[in-house]
Each structure stands twice: as structure tokens, then as C-alpha cells.
Design a protein around this motif. Structure first.
Motif, mmCIF file in Angstrom:
data_model
loop_
_atom_site.group_PDB
_atom_site.id
_atom_site.type_symbol
_atom_site.label_atom_id
_atom_site.label_comp_id
_atom_site.label_asym_id
_atom_site.label_seq_id
_atom_site.Cartn_x
_atom_site.Cartn_y
_atom_site.Cartn_z
ATOM 1 N N LEU A 183 0.970 -1.233 -0.081
ATOM 2 C CA LEU A 183 -0.037 -0.116 0.136
ATOM 3 C C LEU A 183 1.220 1.470 -0.389
ATOM 4 N N ARG A 184 1.843 0.804 1.069
ATOM 5 C CA ARG A 184 2.797 2.661 1.367
ATOM 6 C C ARG A 184 3.643 2.924 -0.357
ATOM 7 N N TYR A 185 3.972 1.458 -0.702
ATOM 8 C CA TYR A 185 4.391 1.861 -2.863
ATOM 9 C C TYR A 185 3.690 1.588 -3.754
ATOM 10 N N ILE A 186 2.417 1.290 -3.216
ATOM 11 C CA ILE A 186 0.892 2.609 -4.841
ATOM 12 C C ILE A 186 0.604 3.548 -4.254
ATOM 13 N N VAL A 187 0.986 4.051 -3.008
ATOM 14 C CA VAL A 187 0.849 5.304 -2.343
ATOM 15 C C VAL A 187 1.657 6.641 -3.573
ATOM 16 N N LEU A 188 3.110 5.971 -3.128
ATOM 17 C CA LEU A 188 4.380 6.669 -3.363
ATOM 18 C C LEU A 188 3.805 6.937 -5.370
ATOM 19 N N ILE A 189 3.493 5.790 -5.372
ATOM 20 C CA ILE A 189 4.240 5.797 -7.267
ATOM 21 C C ILE A 189 2.450 6.498 -7.453
ATOM 22 N N LEU A 190 1.468 6.574 -7.168
ATOM 23 C CA LEU A 190 0.406 7.357 -8.035
ATOM 24 C C LEU A 190 0.179 8.409 -7.424
ATOM 25 N N THR A 191 1.237 9.153 -6.104
ATOM 26 C CA THR A 191 1.664 10.776 -6.036
ATOM 27 C C THR A 191 2.305 11.424 -7.133
ATOM 28 N N ASP A 192 3.571 10.279 -7.449
ATOM 29 C CA ASP A 192 5.031 10.617 -8.447
ATOM 30 C C ASP A 192 4.229 10.744 -9.897
ATOM 31 N N TYR A 193 3.075 10.010 -10.275
ATOM 32 C CA TYR A 193 2.964 10.343 -11.293
ATOM 33 C C TYR A 193 1.479 10.960 -11.400
ATOM 34 N N ALA A 194 1.007 11.560 -10.335
ATOM 35 C CA ALA A 194 -0.003 12.918 -10.384
ATOM 36 C C ALA A 194 0.887 13.960 -10.711
ATOM 37 N N ALA A 195 2.598 14.534 -9.806
ATOM 38 C CA ALA A 195 2.824 15.738 -9.509
ATOM 39 C C ALA A 195 3.488 14.977 -11.321
ATOM 40 N N GLU A 196 4.528 14.299 -11.994
ATOM 41 C CA GLU A 196 4.144 14.441 -13.180
ATOM 42 C C GLU A 196 2.961 15.306 -14.169
ATOM 43 N N ALA A 197 1.777 14.653 -14.116
ATOM 44 C CA ALA A 197 0.651 14.910 -14.902
ATOM 45 C C ALA A 197 0.772 16.203 -14.333
ATOM 46 N N GLU A 198 0.916 17.156 -13.563
ATOM 47 C CA GLU A 198 0.331 18.078 -13.557
ATOM 48 C C GLU A 198 1.736 19.644 -13.579
ATOM 49 N N LYS A 199 2.866 18.751 -14.214
ATOM 50 C CA LYS A 199 3.567 19.660 -14.579
ATOM 51 C C LYS A 199 3.603 19.777 -15.935
ATOM 52 N N LYS A 200 2.810 18.794 -16.937
ATOM 53 C CA LYS A 200 2.287 18.795 -18.001
ATOM 54 C C LYS A 200 1.784 19.406 -18.640
ATOM 55 N N GLN A 201 0.079 19.592 -17.328
ATOM 56 C CA GLN A 201 -0.619 19.911 -17.420
ATOM 57 C C GLN A 201 -1.599 20.484 -15.993
ATOM 58 N N ALA A 202 -1.091 21.770 -15.990
ATOM 59 C CA ALA A 202 -1.976 22.264 -14.965
ATOM 60 C C ALA A 202 -3.007 22.022 -14.042
ATOM 61 N N GLY A 203 -3.717 21.422 -12.883
ATOM 62 C CA GLY A 203 -5.312 21.615 -13.051
ATOM 63 C C GLY A 203 -5.668 19.980 -13.721
ATOM 64 N N ARG A 223 -7.130 10.380 -14.841
ATOM 65 C CA ARG A 223 -7.134 8.013 -14.539
ATOM 66 C C ARG A 223 -6.340 8.402 -14.206
ATOM 67 N N TYR A 224 -5.752 7.360 -13.435
ATOM 68 C CA TYR A 224 -4.617 7.142 -12.739
ATOM 69 C C TYR A 224 -4.071 5.821 -13.071
ATOM 70 N N PRO A 225 -3.191 5.594 -12.965
ATOM 71 C CA PRO A 225 -2.293 3.811 -13.859
ATOM 72 C C PRO A 225 -2.335 3.030 -12.845
ATOM 73 N N PRO A 226 -2.498 1.687 -13.320
ATOM 74 C CA PRO A 226 -2.433 0.766 -12.741
ATOM 75 C C PRO A 226 -1.482 0.225 -11.942
ATOM 76 N N VAL A 227 -1.454 -0.298 -11.103
ATOM 77 C CA VAL A 227 -0.241 -0.620 -10.246
ATOM 78 C C VAL A 227 -0.694 -2.120 -9.617
ATOM 79 N N LEU A 228 0.135 -3.122 -10.487
ATOM 80 C CA LEU A 228 0.224 -4.391 -10.364
ATOM 81 C C LEU A 228 1.001 -5.442 -9.321
ATOM 82 N N PRO A 229 1.200 -5.271 -8.390
ATOM 83 C CA PRO A 229 2.393 -5.685 -7.067
ATOM 84 C C PRO A 229 2.627 -7.136 -7.336
ATOM 85 N N ILE A 230 3.171 -7.874 -7.678
ATOM 86 C CA ILE A 230 3.654 -9.187 -7.602
ATOM 87 C C ILE A 230 4.743 -9.451 -6.222
#
Length: 247
Positions: free
Chosen positions: A109-129, A137-144
Motif C-alpha cells: 500500500l505504501r508503494y502504491i501511494v508513493l507511485i500514484l503521488t509521483d504520477y500525479a505530480a508529473e501529470a500536473e507539470k505537463k498540464q496544471a489542474g 485516470r491513474y495508471p494501474p499498479v500491479l504488485p507481485i
């Protein structure tokens, strides 16, 4: 003057650390990682994944490595022919312990939150808001979890099972499940039939004592010849390094 013994026996912790490092080499290599996803996960979306579709982004999430786990990796997988999103994140955790880690779902769960937080930050840099838009949509995260222990994996795979009152408040509690791939599921013959580099590494990983080394004599010559003939030299050197760590 008292002499100190410089030849201290290796502890199981030190041995696990070496195996963790060897395991990270497996998933750090795109060829071996692609072989694992195609041949050991039974996920249709990944049946055609190729080494060039895999990007290692582990270092971007190093802050979560509080347990100093050298085998955990994070990959960015490029998906083909998907209209909604072209990215999937892969978390791979390798467990060598004979003792099952019952807190695995929270670690993931900690990994997933960290990954999606990073993804959102990168998306905001490209298009604010953009993350506040209805269509975002957030990307799927597959834990194995790849488990090479000889006992059954008995930890809860769904985070809800680790949460109190989930029977009453289940719809308000994070609900995800991680995939466990146990090495014990595969016989030596099943691994040999895969005829790829990763299967050789797994055959070595299955050895639990020096008494089991006689099983290596059962490996067909043509199996080893095919791997050595078809594999690039750089990959063969990496395989030797991983096997040395496991042994």
C-alpha cells in the motif's frame, strides 16, 4: 593481546541480504523481467511484453526502502493497444524468508501511494489542474510477490483482511490484492520446458541443500546448450553473477 577471529561465520541475515541483491539483478534486467511477466504471472495483458517495454524506475521511490530491502523493484511497463492508458506500474517484492511476512499488504500500500503521488505530480507539470478533471485516470499498479520459500504463503493478500471492522466498513477501506508467485509451484521439469534464461536461475534457486545438487545432473544437455547459444554474452555473465549469489 587477544586475537580476533577474522573468519566469522555468515549469518542467515547476511545470506538473505546477498540473495536479495541477486534477486534484484533478475528484475533489474529487462530480458529476465519480461520472461517472468510472460511466463509466470498468467496475466493476459502481459503475455506479449518485451524487454524494450520495461523501464526501471526503482530509484525514484528509494525513500520507501525503510527496511533496506535490496530486492524490491518498481517498473514502468508500456502497454500496447490500450485506449484508456498506455502505462502500468509493476512492483516486485521477493521473499526468501522461511517466515511469511504478514504485513506485506501494508508495505505494498505504501508503494502504491508513493507511485500514484509521483504520477500525479508529473501529470500536473505537463498540464496544471489535470488531476482535478473528470476524465483523469491513474495508471494501474500491479504488485507481485515472488516467494521462493518452501512453506505455503499464508499471509492475507487483500489489505481489507488486515483492517479491523472490514466486514462493516469494507467499501470505505482500500481494497486491492497482490499476486503471489511461489517457486514451489513449479517442478524442475516444468522449468526446463520453459527453455529460457530465467528458468535456469529458478532451478538453482530451488536448491535448498548441498544434497540436492545431484538434481542438476538431470538437466538435459540440449537445454543448457540452447540457453548458452541463444543468450547474449552480457546476459550470460549476469546469470552467472545471480547464480553465484544464490549459491
Amino acid at each position: 593481546m587477544t586475537k580476533t577471529n577474522s573468519h566469522k561465520p555468515k549469518t542467515s541475515t547476511q545470506n538473505k541480504k546477498v540473495k536479495d541483491s541477486g534477486a534484484r539483478l533478475i528484475f533489474g534486467d529487462p530480458i529476465l523481467c519480461a520472461q517472468f511477466l510472460r511466463g509466470y504471472t498468467d496475466i493476459e495483458l502481459l503475455k506479449d511484453v518485451q524487454p524494450e517495454d520495461i523501464e526501471d524506475v526503482t530509484d525514484r521511490f528509494i525513500s520507501v526502502w525503510q527496511e533496506e530491502r535490496d530486492s524490491d523493484t518498481v517498473k514502468k511497463i508500456r502497454l500496447k493497444n490500450q485506449e484508456d492508458i498506455d502505462t502500468l506500474y509493476l512492483i516486485t517484492l521477493i521473499e526468501h524468508q522461511t517466515k511469511v511476512d504478514y504485513d506485506m499488504s501494508f508495505r505494498i500500500l505504501r508503494y502504491i501511494v508513493l507511485i500514484l503521488t509521483d504520477y500525479a505530480a508529473e501529470a500536473e507539470k505537463k498540464q496544471a489542474g489535470c488531476t482535478a478533471l473528470k476524465g483523469f485516470r491513474y495508471p494501474p499498479v500491479l504488485p507481485i510477490v515472488f516467494y521462493d520459500g518452501d512453506r505455503n504463503w499464508t499471509a492475507a493478500k487483500n489489505f481489507q483482511e488486515r483492517t479491523a471492522l472490514s466486514d462493516l466498513l469494507g467499501e470505505y477501506i482500500p481494497n486491492f490484492q497482490y499476486l503471489v508467485v511461489p517457486l514451489s509451484r513449479y517442478s524442475n521439469q516444468e522449468l526446463i520446458e520453459k527453455e529460457d534464461e530465467l528458468s535456469l536461475i529458478m532451478l538453482i534457486d530451488k536448491l535448498r541443500s548441498s544434497a540436492e545438487f545431484h538434481e542438476l545432473a538431470e538437466i538435459p544437455d540440449d537445454y543448457l546448450e540452447k540457453i548458452s547459444r541463444d543468450s547474449p554474452e552480457s546476459l550470460l555473465k549476469l546469470i552467472a553473477k545471480i547464480i553465484a549469489a544464490f549459491l
